[in-house]
Motif scaffolding. Structure first.
Motif, mmCIF file in Angstrom:
data_model
loop_
_atom_site.group_PDB
_atom_site.id
_atom_site.type_symbol
_atom_site.label_atom_id
_atom_site.label_comp_id
_atom_site.label_asym_id
_atom_site.label_seq_id
_atom_site.Cartn_x
_atom_site.Cartn_y
_atom_site.Cartn_z
ATOM 1 N N THR A 2 0.816 -1.219 0.032
ATOM 2 C CA THR A 2 -0.125 0.029 0.147
ATOM 3 C C THR A 2 0.708 1.133 -0.037
ATOM 4 O OG1 THR A 2 0.006 -0.034 2.496
ATOM 5 C CG2 THR A 2 -1.924 -1.097 1.135
ATOM 6 N N HIS A 29 -9.200 -3.075 0.380
ATOM 7 C CA HIS A 29 -9.446 -4.757 -0.060
ATOM 8 C C HIS A 29 -8.236 -5.419 0.297
ATOM 9 C CE1 HIS A 29 -12.514 -3.166 -3.295
ATOM 10 N NE2 HIS A 29 -12.993 -3.477 -2.046
ATOM 11 N N LEU A 30 -7.000 -4.791 0.187
ATOM 12 C CA LEU A 30 -5.792 -5.520 0.603
ATOM 13 C C LEU A 30 -5.677 -5.712 2.052
ATOM 14 C CD1 LEU A 30 -3.047 -3.752 -1.559
ATOM 15 C CD2 LEU A 30 -4.046 -5.926 -1.842
ATOM 16 N N CYS A 129 3.064 -6.929 -6.159
ATOM 17 C CA CYS A 129 1.703 -7.441 -6.083
ATOM 18 C C CYS A 129 1.978 -8.977 -6.634
ATOM 19 C CB CYS A 129 0.839 -6.956 -6.884
ATOM 20 S SG CYS A 129 -1.044 -7.496 -6.923
ATOM 21 N N LEU A 153 -5.360 -10.671 -6.474
ATOM 22 C CA LEU A 153 -3.968 -10.276 -6.406
ATOM 23 C C LEU A 153 -3.635 -10.396 -8.050
ATOM 24 C CD1 LEU A 153 -2.380 -11.924 -3.203
ATOM 25 C CD2 LEU A 153 -3.124 -9.140 -3.705
ATOM 26 N N LEU A 156 -5.292 -7.377 -9.590
ATOM 27 C CA LEU A 156 -4.664 -6.195 -9.206
ATOM 28 C C LEU A 156 -3.497 -5.904 -9.996
ATOM 29 C CD1 LEU A 156 -4.739 -3.771 -7.283
ATOM 30 C CD2 LEU A 156 -3.644 -5.386 -5.427
#
Length: 202
Positions: A2, A29-30, A129, A153, A156
């Motif tokens: 993040t 969401h992470l 990621c 993931l 993402l």
């Protein structure tokens, strides 16, 4: 991961307002995925092995006990408390990717992770990621992680790649593509291309 995405976007640009909102949602969401991974359920494969040793029937196609109660308990429930991950978050990522992609020239070649600071940081986040996705895959195979978390993931990383291109597009930066300069050329090389016309640069 993040922190890799935080503080690199110019909030004065109108195009970045929506991107910033999206990145905040991604960070939320992470946290959900982190909460889910922090409280893994009992390893399903271990339970199946115990069932087999105790003489109970095991469905080898699904790796679960044949009893309906066992089958029900093995499913993940996305309840906001770390017991699963909502598939709808994956669908939202797909829509965001499509929204940015539709505004940019079609990508037909490999690109080098170059450009603005925001774009570079998003490429770094994309690499982190990918690493996180690789770490999660064994947990999915062992049945202790919701497959939707791994799918998120995976998508993402594509979202971050698209967002990195989008930042260069918004700022009128050039894109360095690795391709054959002409059809007659046998070896690919770095070719710099414009993502938008000069009169449309912001």
């Amino acid at each position: 991961m993040t922190t890799e995405k935080d503080g690199v976007l110019d909030s004065s640009k109108e195009e970045y307002v929506e991107l910033q909102r999206q990145l905040v949602q991604v960070m939320c969401h992470l946290f959900d995925i982190g909460s889910h991974l922090a409280k893994p359920r009992k390893n399903v494969n271990t339970k199946c092995l115990n069932d087999h040793e105790e003489g109970r029937t095991v469905d080898r196609s699904g790796g679960k006990s044949s009893s309906s109660s066992s089958s029900s308990s093995s499913s993940f429930q996305a309840d906001g408390l770390g017991n699963g991950f909502h598939k709808e978050h994956i669908d939202v990522l797909e829509r965001w990717i499509d929204g940015m992609t539709d505004q940019m020239p079609e990508l037909l070649n490999f690109i080098l992770p170059t450009g603005s600071r925001a774009s570079s940081q998003l490429h770094v986040a994309r690499c982190v990621c990918r690493r996180a996705e690789r770490r999660v895959q064994p947990l999915v195979r062992d049945g202790v992680c919701d497959p939707n978390a791994a799918k998120y993931l995976n998508r993402l990383s594509d979202y971050l790649f698209t967002a990195a291109r989008y930042c260069n597009f918004v700022e009128g930066r050039e894109e360095v593509q690795y391709k054959r300069p002409t059809r007659a050329t046998k070896q690919r090389s770095c070719v710099t291309v414009e993502l938008r016309d000069d009169d449309k640069k912001i």
